[in-house]
Design a protein around this motif. Structure first.
Motif, PDB file in Angstrom:
ATOM      1  N   SER A  31      11.817   2.957   3.945  1.00  0.00           N
ATOM      2  CA  SER A  31      11.479   3.809   2.815  1.00  0.00           C
ATOM      3  C   SER A  31      10.248   4.639   3.099  1.00  0.00           C
ATOM      4  O   SER A  31       9.388   4.260   3.863  1.00  0.00           O
ATOM      5  N   LYS A  32      10.168   5.786   2.444  1.00  0.00           N
ATOM      6  CA  LYS A  32       8.988   6.622   2.556  1.00  0.00           C
ATOM      7  C   LYS A  32       8.030   6.370   1.392  1.00  0.00           C
ATOM      8  O   LYS A  32       7.035   7.045   1.242  1.00  0.00           O
ATOM      9  N   VAL A  33       8.338   5.364   0.558  1.00  0.00           N
ATOM     10  CA  VAL A  33       7.507   5.031  -0.584  1.00  0.00           C
ATOM     11  C   VAL A  33       6.237   4.345  -0.088  1.00  0.00           C
ATOM     12  O   VAL A  33       6.294   3.370   0.637  1.00  0.00           O
ATOM     13  N   THR A  34       5.094   4.890  -0.472  1.00  0.00           N
ATOM     14  CA  THR A  34       3.829   4.287  -0.085  1.00  0.00           C
ATOM     15  C   THR A  34       2.884   4.250  -1.280  1.00  0.00           C
ATOM     16  O   THR A  34       3.073   4.963  -2.257  1.00  0.00           O
ATOM     17  N   PHE A  35       1.869   3.424  -1.157  1.00  0.00           N
ATOM     18  CA  PHE A  35       0.818   3.337  -2.155  1.00  0.00           C
ATOM     19  C   PHE A  35      -0.499   3.597  -1.439  1.00  0.00           C
ATOM     20  O   PHE A  35      -0.818   2.942  -0.467  1.00  0.00           O
ATOM     21  N   LYS A  36      -1.260   4.569  -1.898  1.00  0.00           N
ATOM     22  CA  LYS A  36      -2.554   4.887  -1.309  1.00  0.00           C
ATOM     23  C   LYS A  36      -3.627   4.205  -2.144  1.00  0.00           C
ATOM     24  O   LYS A  36      -3.821   4.534  -3.304  1.00  0.00           O
ATOM     25  N   SER A  37      -4.320   3.264  -1.541  1.00  0.00           N
ATOM     26  CA  SER A  37      -5.339   2.503  -2.251  1.00  0.00           C
ATOM     27  C   SER A  37      -6.568   3.351  -2.536  1.00  0.00           C
ATOM     28  O   SER A  37      -6.920   4.245  -1.781  1.00  0.00           O
ATOM     29  N   ARG A  38      -7.237   3.022  -3.642  1.00  0.00           N
ATOM     30  CA  ARG A  38      -8.501   3.678  -3.980  1.00  0.00           C
ATOM     31  C   ARG A  38      -9.684   2.802  -3.592  1.00  0.00           C
ATOM     32  O   ARG A  38     -10.793   3.033  -4.038  1.00  0.00           O
ATOM     33  N   GLY A  39      -9.449   1.794  -2.788  1.00  0.00           N
ATOM     34  CA  GLY A  39     -10.528   0.929  -2.342  1.00  0.00           C
ATOM     35  C   GLY A  39     -10.649  -0.380  -3.100  1.00  0.00           C
ATOM     36  O   GLY A  39     -11.582  -1.138  -2.874  1.00  0.00           O
ATOM     37  N   TYR A  40      -9.742  -0.647  -4.011  1.00  0.00           N
ATOM     38  CA  TYR A  40      -9.742  -1.902  -4.759  1.00  0.00           C
ATOM     39  C   TYR A  40      -8.689  -2.839  -4.185  1.00  0.00           C
ATOM     40  O   TYR A  40      -7.722  -2.385  -3.569  1.00  0.00           O
ATOM     41  N   PRO A  41      -8.819  -4.139  -4.419  1.00  0.00           N
ATOM     42  CA  PRO A  41      -7.782  -5.068  -3.960  1.00  0.00           C
ATOM     43  C   PRO A  41      -6.497  -4.851  -4.754  1.00  0.00           C
ATOM     44  O   PRO A  41      -6.543  -4.494  -5.927  1.00  0.00           O
ATOM     45  N   TYR A  42      -5.387  -5.070  -4.111  1.00  0.00           N
ATOM     46  CA  TYR A  42      -4.109  -4.853  -4.773  1.00  0.00           C
ATOM     47  C   TYR A  42      -3.061  -5.782  -4.200  1.00  0.00           C
ATOM     48  O   TYR A  42      -3.215  -6.332  -3.110  1.00  0.00           O
ATOM     49  N   CYS A  43      -2.004  -5.958  -4.956  1.00  0.00           N
ATOM     50  CA  CYS A  43      -0.816  -6.657  -4.475  1.00  0.00           C
ATOM     51  C   CYS A  43       0.384  -5.904  -5.023  1.00  0.00           C
ATOM     52  O   CYS A  43       0.273  -5.187  -6.008  1.00  0.00           O
ATOM     53  N   HIS A  44       1.479  -6.023  -4.352  1.00  0.00           N
ATOM     54  CA  HIS A  44       2.677  -5.396  -4.908  1.00  0.00           C
ATOM     55  C   HIS A  44       3.824  -6.374  -4.950  1.00  0.00           C
ATOM     56  O   HIS A  44       3.795  -7.420  -4.324  1.00  0.00           O
ATOM     57  N   ASN A  45       4.781  -6.035  -5.773  1.00  0.00           N
ATOM     58  CA  ASN A  45       5.905  -6.901  -6.044  1.00  0.00           C
ATOM     59  C   ASN A  45       7.114  -6.032  -6.340  1.00  0.00           C
ATOM     60  O   ASN A  45       7.000  -4.806  -6.391  1.00  0.00           O
ATOM     61  N   VAL A  46       8.235  -6.644  -6.546  1.00  0.00           N
ATOM     62  CA  VAL A  46       9.467  -5.948  -6.906  1.00  0.00           C
ATOM     63  C   VAL A  46       9.956  -6.546  -8.229  1.00  0.00           C
ATOM     64  O   VAL A  46      10.019  -7.772  -8.370  1.00  0.00           O
TER      65      VAL A  46
END
Length: 138
Positions: A31-46
């Motif tokens: 996939s070309k789907v991306t998330f660009k972080s702003r410098g904070y911690p993150y997690c992703h899920n479906v």
């Protein structure tokens, strides 16, 4: 069939929160789907089908432990992509097996979430009044 990664954790400290090592995350290899972080911690899920009937939006336990969310029993502010703030309960199971955001049904419907949608939670404040940004990845 696409295989999705269910979460990403990052380990660099900055101002009491953890900063991502990478500046973006690819949701899956095809996939070309991306998330660009702003410098904070993150997690992703479906998004899973049972989230609509169960009444909980799970946060990965490893992420919750690393960011002091695992034993909280408080309200959490979730800010959606439109800027609307949702005050929802942050809960955990007594045995410490999971952490979740409670009563998410209206949130899921208003944000047009469907099973299989990739999402990201970005922790922007922790402590007694945690706050997260929510992103639906298209």
């Amino acid at each position: 069939m696409m295989r999705l990664n269910y979460f990403v954790l990052n380990d660099q400290y900055i101002e009491g929160l953890k900063k991502p090592v990478k500046d973006h995350v690819k949701v899956n290899s095809s996939s070309k789907v991306t998330f660009k972080s702003r410098g904070y911690p993150y997690c992703h899920n479906v998004v899973k089908p049972y989230w609509f009937s169960w009444g909980g939006l799970p946060i990965t336990m490893e992420f919750a432990r690393k960011h002091d969310l695992a034993n909280k029993w408080c309200d959490i502010t979730v800010i959606d992509q439109k800027g609307k703030e949702w005050l929802l309960p942050l809960r955990h199971h007594k045995r410490g097996s999971s952490v979740y955001i409670g009563r998410p049904h209206e949130f899921l419907v208003v944000n047009d979430l469907k099973p299989g949608d990739p999402i990201v939670f970005e922790l922007i404040a922790s402590g007694d009044f945690p706050k997260i940004n929510f992103y639906k990845l298209n």
